[in-house]
Write an enzyme that holds these catalytic residues in place. Structure first.
Site, short mmCIF file in Angstrom:
data_model
loop_
_atom_site.label_atom_id
_atom_site.label_comp_id
_atom_site.label_asym_id
_atom_site.label_seq_id
_atom_site.Cartn_x
_atom_site.Cartn_y
_atom_site.Cartn_z
N HIS A 15 0.83 -1.20 0.00
CA HIS A 15 0.00 0.00 0.00
C HIS A 15 0.87 1.26 0.00
O HIS A 15 2.09 1.20 0.16
CB HIS A 15 -1.00 0.01 1.17
N CYS A 34 5.35 5.84 4.99
CA CYS A 34 4.20 5.15 4.39
C CYS A 34 3.73 5.83 3.10
O CYS A 34 2.88 5.30 2.39
CB CYS A 34 3.05 5.04 5.38
N HIS A 40 4.93 -0.07 -0.39
CA HIS A 40 5.67 -0.95 0.51
C HIS A 40 4.69 -2.00 1.01
O HIS A 40 3.47 -1.80 0.93
CB HIS A 40 6.30 -0.18 1.68
N HIS A 42 3.18 -5.18 3.73
CA HIS A 42 3.00 -5.63 5.12
C HIS A 42 2.54 -7.08 5.10
O HIS A 42 1.86 -7.52 4.17
CB HIS A 42 1.94 -4.81 5.85
N ASP A 80 -4.92 -10.75 -0.85
CA ASP A 80 -3.59 -11.37 -0.74
C ASP A 80 -2.76 -11.17 -2.01
O ASP A 80 -3.24 -11.41 -3.12
CB ASP A 80 -3.74 -12.87 -0.44
N HIS A 81 -1.52 -10.71 -1.81
CA HIS A 81 -0.59 -10.44 -2.90
C HIS A 81 -1.11 -9.38 -3.86
O HIS A 81 -0.81 -9.40 -5.05
CB HIS A 81 -0.19 -11.72 -3.64
N GLU A 125 -1.05 -4.84 11.48
CA GLU A 125 -0.26 -4.39 10.33
C GLU A 125 1.20 -4.76 10.54
O GLU A 125 1.93 -5.06 9.60
CB GLU A 125 -0.42 -2.88 10.14
NI NI Z 1 2.43 0.74 5.64
#
Ligand code: NI
Length: 135
Positions: A15, A34, A40, A42, A80-81, A125
């Site tokens: 995100h 962020c 990036h 998580h 996911d992914h 997160e």
């Molecule tokens: Ni983040």
């Protein structure tokens, strides 16, 4: 007797936290790392808890297999992914913070759970940063 049944799940996603209408400087000041333009990732951990009466016939509040399937269909397949900003329509106009993600997840699962049951979703997160939504 109302009992809480919980299921853990996991998804990896990327995100970026920023507002299109804000300047680079303001986005950087508010969102810091962020706001990385190249996104990036998580390793998100999810705990979905359903509270309700035990069905006297089955002994279940909810069949764990059904709960696992709901989380898989509503969250894992969708997130996911994925790049949450680019790939997931829920975040087209919503910043994918942990707070907003947990509300989106709660709403998706709420639609699939019996109305007489309560739903609580916790989203990690990072191992130390997590949010909870109970509706
Ligand atoms: Ni983040």
């Amino acid at each position: 007797m109302r009992v809480t049944v919980s299921r853990k799940a996991h998804f990896n996603a990327a995100h970026r936290l920023y507002r299109r209408e804000w300047s680079d400087e303001r986005n950087q000041a508010v969102f810091g790392k962020c706001n990385n333009p190249n996104f990036h990732g998580h390793n998100y951990e999810l705990i979905v808890s359903v509270t309700g009466e035990i069905n006297p016939e089955t002994g279940y509040v909810i069949d764990m297999k059904d709960l696992a399937d709901i989380i898989f269909e509503e969250v894992e397949i969708a997130f996911d992914h994925k790049n949450l900003n680019l790939d997931v329509p829920d975040f087209e106009n919503l910043i994918p913070t942990a707070e907003n993600i947990v509300v989106v997840v709660w709403n998706k699962i709420r639609n699939r759970i019996d109305n007489s049951n309560d739903l609580e979703v916790t989203l990690y997160e990072t191992p130390r940063n997590f949010v909870t939504f109970k509706g």
